[in-house]
Design a protein around this motif. Structure first.
Motif, PDB file in Angstrom:
ATOM      1  N   ASN A 169      15.199   4.947  -6.970  1.00  0.00           N
ATOM      2  CA  ASN A 169      15.118   4.817  -8.429  1.00  0.00           C
ATOM      3  C   ASN A 169      14.229   3.666  -8.880  1.00  0.00           C
ATOM      4  O   ASN A 169      14.144   3.380 -10.074  1.00  0.00           O
ATOM      5  N   ASP A 170      13.585   3.014  -7.910  1.00  0.00           N
ATOM      6  CA  ASP A 170      12.741   1.851  -8.195  1.00  0.00           C
ATOM      7  C   ASP A 170      13.525   0.771  -8.930  1.00  0.00           C
ATOM      8  O   ASP A 170      13.026   0.119  -9.850  1.00  0.00           O
ATOM      9  N   GLU A 171      14.781   0.561  -8.505  1.00  0.00           N
ATOM     10  CA  GLU A 171      15.647  -0.435  -9.133  1.00  0.00           C
ATOM     11  C   GLU A 171      16.198  -1.445  -8.127  1.00  0.00           C
ATOM     12  O   GLU A 171      17.095  -2.223  -8.445  1.00  0.00           O
ATOM     13  N   TYR A 172      15.656  -1.431  -6.923  1.00  0.00           N
ATOM     14  CA  TYR A 172      16.103  -2.398  -5.915  1.00  0.00           C
ATOM     15  C   TYR A 172      15.502  -3.767  -6.182  1.00  0.00           C
ATOM     16  O   TYR A 172      14.319  -3.898  -6.512  1.00  0.00           O
ATOM     17  N   SER A 173      16.319  -4.781  -6.053  1.00  0.00           N
ATOM     18  CA  SER A 173      15.858  -6.172  -6.138  1.00  0.00           C
ATOM     19  C   SER A 173      16.401  -6.932  -4.942  1.00  0.00           C
ATOM     20  O   SER A 173      17.567  -6.798  -4.587  1.00  0.00           O
ATOM     21  N   SER A 174      15.543  -7.732  -4.338  1.00  0.00           N
ATOM     22  CA  SER A 174      15.962  -8.508  -3.166  1.00  0.00           C
ATOM     23  C   SER A 174      16.624  -9.832  -3.545  1.00  0.00           C
ATOM     24  O   SER A 174      17.086 -10.554  -2.663  1.00  0.00           O
TER      25      SER A 174
ATOM     26  N   ALA B 204      19.320   2.614  -0.430  1.00  0.00           N
ATOM     27  CA  ALA B 204      18.435   3.778  -0.489  1.00  0.00           C
ATOM     28  C   ALA B 204      18.313   4.328  -1.902  1.00  0.00           C
ATOM     29  O   ALA B 204      17.209   4.677  -2.360  1.00  0.00           O
ATOM     30  N   GLU B 205      19.434   4.418  -2.617  1.00  0.00           N
ATOM     31  CA  GLU B 205      19.403   4.959  -3.975  1.00  0.00           C
ATOM     32  C   GLU B 205      18.665   4.026  -4.933  1.00  0.00           C
ATOM     33  O   GLU B 205      17.910   4.486  -5.799  1.00  0.00           O
ATOM     34  N   MET B 206      18.871   2.731  -4.782  1.00  0.00           N
ATOM     35  CA  MET B 206      18.153   1.786  -5.640  1.00  0.00           C
ATOM     36  C   MET B 206      16.657   1.816  -5.337  1.00  0.00           C
ATOM     37  O   MET B 206      15.830   1.701  -6.257  1.00  0.00           O
TER      38      MET B 206
END
Length: 333
Positions: A178-183, A173-175
């Motif tokens: 922050n638009d920092e999530y990568s799959s 959720a936090e990533m």
């Protein structure tokens, strides 16, 4: 074993020290290989020289037509930790599944055959997993081009502080926030117990697999150390023109995410974000590709309208926003 402290850009790749002997759990390294002869030696040297030596390295040649298979055989002959599998071409997901089928490790690390890793990737990520009792350890990534020039402005660089987060879903959720999530599944060490499903045999397989393991796990942590060296090439998946196959695969991903039993509002919001993404993909397709994806698109659009009305009340607003966004940007539904 060969070793070098740095390359010309200061990236430490191979260990300048002797490999440490450890009485620690086995880690299975799974490497799907397809026509990667240009990069494969660098990749494998970075893996066989890890400071964490209790590993098995599973090389899955996915029907390569170049010299990749011969390179894999050469390494397998000189290193008893290497398992070599040769199979018909079935895609990255198929190759990873073949590796998982024979993997014996308590932990699993996936590495792309055209990338490299820092010499202490496994040691640092395992030590973190053991210390935090975490099932997933996500680590930092450095991106380089074919000349190994460091690309500083990159989507995979994480600037936020996640050091106090231990819960896998909160980390997701936090990533996302922050638009920092990568799959990308390559950028994490996984405990085998959280891998309950196979990779889908389609492109964009990580978009489904990674949320599945994050929602299967209880504890996941992030370490900012840039341990994975991602190479970008002119013919990489992220730089090639999108097709109807990309659209269809992402629709399949969205359907899979909706089936995750313990999904929450964060995951529903994420899959609705993906719906917005595929609408952008569709808008940029060539006419012939749009025709190929037309039926799949009609079904996806119909489903989202239905979910806007019939989904659980707490989720309806996310579907509604996704549908309204499509109308706003396309001028029609």
């Amino acid at each position: 074993m060969s070793s070098s402290a740095k390359n010309d850009q200061g990236l430490v790749i191979f260990s300048p020290f002797k490999v440490k002997k450890m009485n620690k759990p086995l880690i299975s390294i799974i490497v799907p290989v397809y026509n990667a002869e240009k990069y494969l030696d660098d990749c494998l040297e970075s893996l066989v020289n890890q400071t964490y030596d209790n590993t098995e390295i599973i090389l899955v040649d996915d029907g390569s037509s170049d010299g990749s298979g011969s390179i894999c055989e050469r390494y397998a002959k000189k290193d008893k930790r290497i398992v070599f599998i040769s199979k018909k071409n079935g895609g990255v997901g198929s190759a990873r599944n073949a590796g998982l089928a024979v993997a014996k490790g308590e932990y699993v690390f996936f590495c792309d055959s055209d990338d490299m890793v820092k010499y202490d990737l496994l040691e640092k990520s395992y030590e973190t997993a053991a210390k935090e009792n975490a099932e997933i350890v996500i680590f930092g990534v450095v991106t380089v081009n074919d000349s190994r020039k460091h690309i500083k402005e990159d989507h995979y660089i994480k600037k936020a502080d996640y050091s106090n987060i231990k819960d896998s879903r909160i980390l997701f959720a936090e990533m996302k926030k922050n638009d920092e999530y990568s799959s990308c599944v390559q950028y994490m060490l996984l405990k085998r117990s959280v891998i309950r499903r196979k990779f889908i045999h389609m492109i964009h397989e990580d978009e489904l697999f990674t949320p599945q393991v994050l929602y299967e796990a209880e504890k996941a942590v992030f370490i900012p150390d840039e341990l994975y060296i991602r190479k970008i090439h002119d013919n990489s998946v992220t730089t090639t023109r999108k097709s109807a196959e990309n659209y269809t695969a992402m629709v399949h991903v969205i359907a899979g995410l909706e089936k995750i039993e313990n999904k929450d509002s964060v995951l529903v919001s994420h899959l609705c974000d993906l719906y917005r993404t595929i609408n952008v993909i569709y808008s940029k397709l060539e006419k012939e590709e749009k025709i190929k994806a037309k039926d799949t698109k009609a079904k996806a659009d119909k489903h989202f309208i239905k979910m806007m009305i019939c989904a659980d009340p707490e989720y309806r607003k996310y579907y509604r926003h996704a549908v309204l966004s499509k109308i706003y940007h396309a001028g029609k539904y």
